[in-house]
Scaffold this motif. Structure first.
Motif, short mmCIF file in Angstrom:
data_model
loop_
_atom_site.label_atom_id
_atom_site.label_comp_id
_atom_site.label_asym_id
_atom_site.label_seq_id
_atom_site.Cartn_x
_atom_site.Cartn_y
_atom_site.Cartn_z
N ILE A 1 11.41 4.00 -11.50
CA ILE A 1 12.48 3.31 -10.78
C ILE A 1 11.95 3.06 -9.38
O ILE A 1 11.46 3.99 -8.72
CB ILE A 1 13.75 4.20 -10.69
CG1 ILE A 1 14.26 4.59 -12.08
CG2 ILE A 1 14.83 3.51 -9.87
CD1 ILE A 1 14.82 3.47 -12.88
N GLN A 2 12.01 1.81 -8.93
CA GLN A 2 11.51 1.48 -7.60
C GLN A 2 12.60 0.80 -6.78
O GLN A 2 13.35 -0.04 -7.28
CB GLN A 2 10.28 0.58 -7.67
CG GLN A 2 9.67 0.31 -6.30
CD GLN A 2 8.24 -0.10 -6.36
OE1 GLN A 2 7.80 -0.74 -7.30
NE2 GLN A 2 7.49 0.25 -5.32
N ILE B 1 0.88 -1.18 0.00
CA ILE B 1 0.00 0.00 0.00
C ILE B 1 0.91 1.22 0.00
O ILE B 1 1.84 1.30 0.80
CB ILE B 1 -0.98 0.01 1.21
CG1 ILE B 1 -1.93 1.19 1.13
CG2 ILE B 1 -0.26 0.01 2.52
CD1 ILE B 1 -3.08 1.00 0.20
N THR B 2 0.65 2.14 -0.95
CA THR B 2 1.55 3.28 -1.13
C THR B 2 0.75 4.56 -1.38
O THR B 2 -0.07 4.59 -2.30
CB THR B 2 2.48 3.05 -2.33
OG1 THR B 2 3.21 1.83 -2.14
CG2 THR B 2 3.45 4.20 -2.51
N ASP C 1 9.87 2.65 -2.38
CA ASP C 1 9.76 4.02 -2.86
C ASP C 1 10.02 4.05 -4.35
O ASP C 1 10.74 3.23 -4.88
CB ASP C 1 10.70 4.96 -2.10
CG ASP C 1 12.13 4.49 -2.10
OD1 ASP C 1 12.86 4.83 -3.02
OD2 ASP C 1 12.51 3.77 -1.14
N HIS C 2 9.37 5.01 -5.03
CA HIS C 2 9.55 5.09 -6.47
C HIS C 2 9.46 6.53 -6.97
O HIS C 2 8.86 7.38 -6.33
CB HIS C 2 8.52 4.22 -7.20
CG HIS C 2 7.15 4.81 -7.28
ND1 HIS C 2 6.18 4.57 -6.33
CD2 HIS C 2 6.58 5.62 -8.20
CE1 HIS C 2 5.07 5.21 -6.67
NE2 HIS C 2 5.29 5.86 -7.81
N ILE D 1 6.23 6.64 -1.33
CA ILE D 1 6.91 5.74 -0.40
C ILE D 1 5.82 4.98 0.35
O ILE D 1 4.97 5.58 0.99
CB ILE D 1 7.79 6.49 0.61
CG1 ILE D 1 8.87 7.28 -0.12
CG2 ILE D 1 8.41 5.51 1.61
CD1 ILE D 1 9.71 8.15 0.79
N GLY D 2 5.85 3.65 0.24
CA GLY D 2 4.81 2.85 0.86
C GLY D 2 5.35 1.66 1.62
O GLY D 2 6.57 1.45 1.72
#
Length: 186
Positions: free
Chosen positions: A160-161, A98-99, A142-143, A118-119
């Motif tokens: 990008i994650q 969940i983000t 985070d991405h 950021i999740g």
């Protein structure tokens, strides 16, 4: 076997939720978009499906653009191809996340966008692949991403994650992915 069955079950549940909300007014929608993603990292691949729920907020509105956001609920499957640093040995993981995501976009929500979030993610196992190890099942994801929303409500993006536990337990080498996304907005 790649845990595609779990991904298919998630997609069926998402479809059921969409059908259930079809009689609800547009302002009362719980789900605003569905998406599928494919990602690749260091000897690791991921497929992921998710649902998005818009915050219906606009901040810093100026010159036809604004900052907005959405909740992203996701279910993914990872395949690591060098489990415990042994070539050809695989590890299969399931990822539930969940983000909260912030997005900079045009007011009409068509065209280019940039986003970041950021999740919290939970992995079914501790990742151990190609010398990269995560010592906990709980990870922050985070991405940063860019994409384009077409007038027909289809969206395509890349991001990008990075997955990491934030350094609260070692080892924590982190895992990075290049992610391609296809989404449909309702």
């Amino acid at each position: 076997m790649f845990p595609i069955n779990n991904l298919m079950k998630f997609m069926m549940a998402a479809g059921s939720l969409l059908a259930a909300q079809s009689g609800i007014g547009a302002e009362d929608k719980l789900i605003d978009a569905v998406y599928g993603e494919f990602a690749t990292g260091t000897r690791t691949q991921m497929v992921r499906a998710g649902l998005e729920s818009d915050w219906s907020k606009r901040w810093f509105q100026s010159n036809g653009t604004h900052l907005s956001g959405y909740w992203d609920a996701s279910f993914g499957a990872w395949r690591a191809n060098e489990f415990q640093h042994v070539a050809g040995q695989t590890q299969h993981l399931t990822d539930v996340g969940i983000t909260p995501v912030f997005r900079f976009e045009r007011d009409d929500r068509i065209g280019l966008y940039a986003e970041g979030g950021i999740g919290a993610h939970y992995l079914s196992q501790r990742y151990d692949n190609d010398g990269y190890r995560l010592s906990t099942n709980f990870q922050f994801g985070d991405h940063l991403g860019l994409g384009y929303v077409f007038a027909n409500k289809w969206e395509f993006g890349a991001k990008i994650q990075h997955f990491s536990n934030g350094g609260y337990r070692k080892p924590n080498s982190g895992v990075n992915f290049l992610v391609l996304k296809a989404s449909y907005r309702f």
